[in-house]
Design an enzyme around this catalytic site. Structure first.
Site, short mmCIF file in Angstrom:
data_model
loop_
_atom_site.label_atom_id
_atom_site.label_comp_id
_atom_site.label_asym_id
_atom_site.label_seq_id
_atom_site.Cartn_x
_atom_site.Cartn_y
_atom_site.Cartn_z
N GLU A 100 1.00 -1.30 -0.38
CA GLU A 100 0.04 -0.02 0.04
C GLU A 100 1.04 1.09 -0.14
OE1 GLU A 100 -3.51 0.22 3.20
OE2 GLU A 100 -3.23 2.31 2.65
N ARG A 109 -7.41 2.82 13.15
CA ARG A 109 -8.62 1.58 13.04
C ARG A 109 -8.12 0.59 14.83
NH1 ARG A 109 -11.58 -0.82 9.18
NH2 ARG A 109 -10.90 0.40 7.31
N GLU A 117 -10.97 -8.46 3.99
CA GLU A 117 -9.43 -8.65 5.50
C GLU A 117 -10.77 -9.47 6.60
OE1 GLU A 117 -9.00 -4.22 5.24
OE2 GLU A 117 -7.09 -4.16 6.22
N1 LUZ Z 1 -5.69 1.96 4.16
C1 LUZ Z 1 -6.14 2.36 4.57
C2 LUZ Z 1 -6.14 1.00 5.02
O1 LUZ Z 1 -5.11 3.81 4.09
N2 LUZ Z 1 -6.93 2.89 5.27
C3 LUZ Z 1 -7.87 2.91 5.52
O2 LUZ Z 1 -8.36 2.32 6.86
C4 LUZ Z 1 -7.74 0.95 5.58
N3 LUZ Z 1 -8.42 0.01 6.49
C5 LUZ Z 1 -7.79 -1.61 6.13
C6 LUZ Z 1 -6.61 -1.95 5.53
N4 LUZ Z 1 -5.96 -0.68 5.12
MO1 MOS Z 2 -4.29 -2.88 3.68
S1 MOS Z 2 -3.92 -3.64 4.89
O1 MOS Z 2 -3.03 -2.52 2.32
O2 MOS Z 2 -6.32 -3.31 3.05
#
Ligand code: LUZ
Ligand code: MOS
Length: 751
Positions: A226, A304, A706
């Site tokens: 990400e 989160r 997830e």
């Molecule tokens: N990525 C993000 C995530 O940038 N914001 C989120 O709230 C999130 N939640 C789950 C997985 N990736």
């Molecule tokens: Mo995410 S933990 O890149 O949904």
């Protein structure tokens, strides 16, 4: 419908970064990482490396034309270290050569002299020293101070959960190609092509429009790409721009394991208060998130964690505080669940502790406290269409867990060496990026003159099957054969300003945008058909590739329709834009409605433990999961199975070790164990809850990426129950992963 990538994958024809044919003159780059976890660079001697035949150039921070800054949320992470290094493996230099072997050979000849300082690796120690990556946050509901007075029972404790290596099969990598006029094309193994585009632009000091990022697919990501695909793309881009040559980086596994961030380890305190009916009245928790050396995505992950402090339970008085602690480890990053699994492990530990002292089963407390319709989460959102109780009841009824428990009890009475344990794990996971502005997407749809269709969105295919789902959405909405549709690569020039494919929201966000574009095209086609047939629009429908007039099939077929509509000069290209409605969040009060909806489910996990050796088998995983109206059952079940096994791995066998010096000890697959086919559960069953699904999920098919990961937490508590069956006074810390070594030690601990 089968996954459209199935045949490509099993025949080895699917194209990953490493399969892209290389242009003539392509150079290869490897990064030099810091040897030490904390210190200063006193001097660096590049000479011996530079004179090796085939070495094109060695780049350092000084060569960066724009900003030496790749921090995604906070500007605290240099691409290359300048004078200080903050973690082992932190990139210091980039060696570019005619081939990878030469680049590696040269890397070995670079001498760096450091002044070494003691590293900090423990988050609580970092907090003590005031080393925080950003300010702490607290989420509160009810009146915690007064609530304690009304509790019959109060328990306190501590819970630890470890890091986790993503272990995507395809390692990080990028291939940058100079185009005319100083423009760049970048292939990147990234979940976030726009993040790559934006960061490369910043590092090179050029506008975003000069950079085109293109992604065919990834060989796995799990959150690891990400934010952390960016560095490698920046390096390849910079070298490519400076040398005017294509430059490729593809990390070796050992480099990837050493240099990139993992799931955040957490150390947490909890205090839980129950009344005499075992209702949880109060819950207070403090999380010490090990953030590593830079913020990366830690602010969002910490957020989160706070959202998921109470998992599937309703607790009227909550205080959850979180600190993101700066340590000398690679910046920890997104990983499936994004901080929620860590929070859920803590509340489940608190419940297990209460159950143990009160001599009731944890499931008694769990069941009594499950969320109900219209309960308010501690962050202010009102729970709607709650399926916590329903999924719990389904698991108990369908899989007859009461009977299973009786059988386990009998088994445990009759066996000295083997003991069994079972645990139930409810999950409630919020769907949406917690940062509201990220919940938007666009889709670009072309209908070509021959009736075939090309689709571009911001979604990244990383094995999760999002492209198949998108294709289904288009096929259903246009009512045409899936064979007519192609999903194009994800490309920043075709679809711009994309959110990363993350937060389980790839299919929802991009699917909704695609739906809007397809509906728009439908309107135009219906208008076109009404003109051709000289009838009003209302009497026309397009179904199964044919035009229907007042319910009667006409001779006008899809292919002809498209041809005629095109000749009538109607636009056969549409762009759909989607922004999730209803969501909002106010950080000043920490209240709002951050999630579009929640995904619910419950798992029962049973284990069999060898009490001589400490080894165990996960015998059964039995799940009742809320899919809504699944778009693709096979793909969704694949996500359930993969998620559960990955969650069990995190909780039981995947143990990341660092030395006192902050060096990664578990730096290869001989020392870092992930579940293989032998360690995977003997069986995984999953029943769908009978629910329709929310309108805001794509075609009422709820997000799947997830939520199943967290079912794996049940394995920890099942093992705990099995240990207790062997030795009722065993001391078992809430310290995951519960490896066979730890199991063995605890079997023979206590009085
Ligand atoms: N990525 C993000 C995530 O940038 N914001 C989120 O709230 C999130 N939640 C789950 C997985 N990736
Ligand atoms: Mo995410 S933990 O890149 O949904």
């Amino acid at each position: 419908m089968n996954n459209i990538d199935a045949i490509g994958h099993v025949t080895g024809r699917s194209v990953y970064l490493d399969d892209i044919p290389m242009q003539e003159g392509t150079l290869h780059a490897v990064a030099l990482g810091s040897d030490i976890a904390n210190g200063k660079i006193i001097s660096m001697d590049l000479q011996a490396a530079e004179v090796i035949p085939g070495v094109a150039r060695i780049f350092t921070a000084e060569d960066i034309p724009g900003e030496n800054q790749i921090g995604g949320i906070l500007p605290d992470e240099p691409l290359f270290a300048e004078t200080e290094v903050h973690f082992q493996g932190q990139p210091i230099a980039l060696i570019v050569a005619k081939d990878e072997f030469t680049a590696r050979k040269a890397r070995n000849l670079i001498k760096v002299n450091y002044q070494e300082f003691d590293p900090v690796t423990d988050p609580r120690q970092a907090k003590e020293r005031g080393l925080l990556l950003f300010p702490p946050r607290t989420f509160e509901s009810g009146d915690i101070d007064n609530a304690w007075k009304r509790c019959e029972y109060i328990f306190e404790g501590r819970a630890e959960s470890g890091a986790q290596e993503h272990l995507y099969i395809e390692t990080q990598g990028s291939y940058a190609i100079p185009m005319e006029n100083g423009n760049l094309k970048i292939y990147s193994s990234t979940q976030g092509p726009t993040i790559v585009q934006k960061t490369v632009a910043k590092v090179l000091g050029i506008p975003m429009h000069r950079i085109e990022v293109d992604v065919q697919r990834l060989g796995g990501a799990f959150g690891g790409k990400e934010d952390q695909a960016t560095a490698w793309a920046c390096m390849a881009a910079m070298a490519s721009q400076k040398l005017n040559k294509p430059v490729k980086i593809s990390l070796h596994r050992l480099d990837d394991m050493k240099m990139t961030g993992k799931r955040h380890p957490y150390s947490s305190d909890f205090k839980i208060g129950l009344n005499k009916d075992l209702k949880i009245i109060a819950y207070e928790t403090t999380y010490f998130q090990n953030g590593g050396a830079a913020a990366d995505l830690s602010p969002a992950i910490m957020e989160r964690t706070l959202f998921h402090a109470t998992n599937s339970y309703y607790i009227p008085n909550v205080k959850a505080a979180a600190y993101s602690c700066k340590t000398n480890l690679p910046p920890f990053t997104a990983f499936r669940g994004f901080g929620a699994p860590q929070a859920m492990f803590v509340i489940e530990s608190a419940i297990a502790k209460a159950a143990e002292v009160l001599k009731v089963s944890a499931s008694t407390i769990q069941e009594k406290n499950l969320l109900n319709e219209n309960d308010e989460f501690h962050y202010g959102q009102i729970a709607k269409k709650v399926n916590a109780g329903k999924s719990w009841k389904d698991v108990v009824d369908i899989y007859k867990t009461e009977e299973q428990l009786k059988e386990i009890e009998k088994f445990n009475e009759q066996n000295q060496i083997y003991k069994k344990g079972l645990s139930l794990m409810p999950v409630c996971f919020g769907i949406s990026f917690t940062k509201t502005p990220m919940n938007q997407a666009r889709a670009l749809v072309h209908i070509y003159q021959d009736g075939s269709v090309g689709i571009s969105t911001g979604a990244i295919e990383m094995g999760q099957g999002v492209n198949t789902k998108l294709l289904q959405v288009a096929a259903k909405t246009l009512s045409i054969n899936p064979d007519r549709i192609k999903i194009e690569t994800t490309n920043t020039t075709r679809v711009a300003n994309t959110s990363p494919t993350a937060a389980s929201s790839g299919a929802d966000l991009n699917g909704k945008a695609l739906l809007i574009a397809c509906n728009d095209l439908n309107e135009r086609l219906i208008a076109g058909a009404s003109k051709i047939l000289k009838v009003d629009r209302e009497s026309i429908k397009i179904k199964d590739e044919s035009v229907f007039l007042k319910g009667e099939k006409t001779k006008l077929h899809w292919k002809q329709l498209i041809e005629l509509v095109f000749l009538d000069r109607i636009n056969l290209t549409a762009v759909g834009h989607y922004a999730t409605p209803i969501i909002h969040f106010d950080k000043s009060t920490e209240k709002g409605h951050p999630f579009t909806y929640h995904v619910y489910g419950t798992a029962a996990i049973s284990v069999k433990l060898d009490c001589i050796r400490g080894r165990y088998e996960i015998e059964k995983v039995q799940i009742a999961h809320d899919f809504g109206t699944s778009l693709n059952k096979k793909i969704d079940l694949g996500q359930i199975e993969g998620g559960v096994v990955q969650g069990i791995g995190w909780m039981t066998m995947e143990e990341i070790g660092y030395s006192k010096e902050g060096k990664l000890l578990s730096n290869s697959l001989s020392t870092y164990k992930v579940p293989d086919i032998y360690a995977a559960p003997k069986s995984i069953e999953c029943k769908a809850l009978d629910t329709e699904g929310p309108d805001l999920a794509i075609m009422r098919s709820k997000a799947i990426g997830e939520p199943p990961f967290m079912y794996g937490i049940g394995a920890y508590f099942a093992l705990r129950n099995a240990i207790k069956a062997f030795n009722a006074s065993a001391k078992i810390e809430f310290d995951a992963p519960l490896t066979p070594e730890k199991v063995l030690m605890s079997l023979y601990s206590g009085d």
